[in-house]
Design an enzyme around this catalytic site. Structure first.
Site, PDB file in Angstrom:
ATOM      1  N   SER A 177      34.935 -41.357   3.823  1.00 58.63           N
ATOM      2  CA  SER A 177      36.213 -41.095   3.155  1.00 58.63           C
ATOM      3  C   SER A 177      36.045 -40.326   1.852  1.00 58.63           C
ATOM      4  O   SER A 177      36.970 -39.632   1.422  1.00 58.63           O
ATOM      5  CB  SER A 177      36.946 -42.410   2.880  1.00 58.63           C
ATOM      6  OG  SER A 177      36.164 -43.252   2.053  1.00 58.63           O
ATOM      7  N   GLY A 204      36.037 -44.350   6.656  1.00 56.35           N
ATOM      8  CA  GLY A 204      35.582 -45.607   7.236  1.00 56.35           C
ATOM      9  C   GLY A 204      34.220 -45.552   7.887  1.00 56.35           C
ATOM     10  O   GLY A 204      33.675 -46.586   8.271  1.00 56.35           O
ATOM     11  N   ASN A 258      29.986 -47.121   2.966  1.00 57.01           N
ATOM     12  CA  ASN A 258      30.594 -48.213   3.742  1.00 57.01           C
ATOM     13  C   ASN A 258      29.545 -49.218   4.202  1.00 57.01           C
ATOM     14  O   ASN A 258      29.849 -50.407   4.332  1.00 57.01           O
ATOM     15  CB  ASN A 258      31.396 -47.653   4.919  1.00 57.01           C
ATOM     16  CG  ASN A 258      32.655 -46.962   4.435  1.00 57.01           C
ATOM     17  OD1 ASN A 258      33.407 -47.519   3.641  1.00 57.01           O
ATOM     18  ND2 ASN A 258      32.865 -45.736   4.878  1.00 57.01           N
ATOM     19  N   ASP A 302      42.843 -48.200  -5.807  1.00 52.38           N
ATOM     20  CA  ASP A 302      41.903 -49.117  -5.155  1.00 52.38           C
ATOM     21  C   ASP A 302      40.590 -49.263  -5.906  1.00 52.38           C
ATOM     22  O   ASP A 302      39.790 -50.149  -5.627  1.00 52.38           O
ATOM     23  CB  ASP A 302      41.655 -48.721  -3.688  1.00 52.38           C
ATOM     24  CG  ASP A 302      40.935 -47.386  -3.515  1.00 52.38           C
ATOM     25  OD1 ASP A 302      40.451 -46.793  -4.512  1.00 52.38           O
ATOM     26  OD2 ASP A 302      40.848 -46.929  -2.358  1.00 52.38           O
ATOM     27  N   HIS A 304      38.049 -45.084  -4.328  1.00 53.68           N
ATOM     28  CA  HIS A 304      38.142 -43.670  -3.963  1.00 53.68           C
ATOM     29  C   HIS A 304      38.553 -42.828  -5.170  1.00 53.68           C
ATOM     30  O   HIS A 304      39.524 -43.163  -5.847  1.00 53.68           O
ATOM     31  CB  HIS A 304      39.153 -43.478  -2.825  1.00 53.68           C
ATOM     32  CG  HIS A 304      38.735 -44.149  -1.569  1.00 53.68           C
ATOM     33  ND1 HIS A 304      39.145 -45.426  -1.243  1.00 53.68           N
ATOM     34  CD2 HIS A 304      37.916 -43.732  -0.571  1.00 53.68           C
ATOM     35  CE1 HIS A 304      38.601 -45.758  -0.080  1.00 53.68           C
ATOM     36  NE2 HIS A 304      37.852 -44.763   0.344  1.00 53.68           N
TER      37      HIS A 304
END
Length: 189
Positions: free
Chosen positions: A6, A43, A71, A152, A155
């Site tokens: 991402s 993801g 991730n 969040d 990011h």
């Protein structure tokens, strides 16, 4: 080609603000006629990246920025598996004759020192094994900086991506020149 998760794909960012788009603009401002392929998939773990490698290579890149592993770290996956997946990806890029810039990642501190030491060693070990340049931490200067991240806290926002591009650009310029055989390329994609 920016091959990653991402952070490459541009999670939560409007068109024109993703890492590949901002990087392409910055490289063109340096006089390099390049197209940066966005081969990011939100993801993705390193295993998922390995699984879609053939698909990404169908775009016929001439150089690669490898940004995977975030991730894996967020999920606390075994660093040995992360290494093995990235090793297989690097082997394939080597087989294809592609110069690669490894964009490293750091483990979240909440997973403990032992996990962190093991995870954080993955990227330098790969760079050494493949004699590939290493940008040690893709989120350098952006991680834990609220004004450079989306709500969040994970990011980067457009300003955060701009900071990443500014910091990684000298490494990418060297990669592009390496892909062109050391010459100033007319066009590298």
């Amino acid at each position: 080609m920016a091959f990653g998760d991402s952070l490459v794909h541009g999670y939560g960012l409007p068109a024109g603000e993703t890492f590949p788009e901002q990087l392409e603009t910055a490289l063109r401002e340096e006089g390099l006629d390049v197209m940066v392929i966005n081969a990011g998939n939100s993801g993705d773990t390193t295993a998922a990246g390995l699984a879609r490698l053939d698909w990404a290579l169908a775009d016929e890149p001439t150089a690669v920025i490898l940004e995977l592993g975030a991730n894996d770290g967020l999920r606390g996956l075994d660093p040995a598996a992360t290494y093995d997946n990235l090793d297989a990806i690097m082997a394939r890029f080597t087989e294809e004759g592609l110069p690669v810039l490894i964009a490293g990642m750091l483990a979240p501190p909440n997973l403990g020192r032992e996990y962190g030491d093991s995870f954080n060693s993955v990227f330098p070990r790969l760079a050494e094994k493949y004699d590939a340049p290493l940008y040690p931490f893709f989120l350098d200067g952006v991680a834990l900086e609220p004004e450079l991240n989306q709500p969040d806290g994970i990011h980067p926002n457009a300003r955060g991506v701009a900071e990443i591009v500014k910091r990684i650009k000298p490494y990418v310029v060297a990669l592009v020149r390496d892909a062109a055989g050391g010459a100033q390329p007319a066009q590298v994609n």
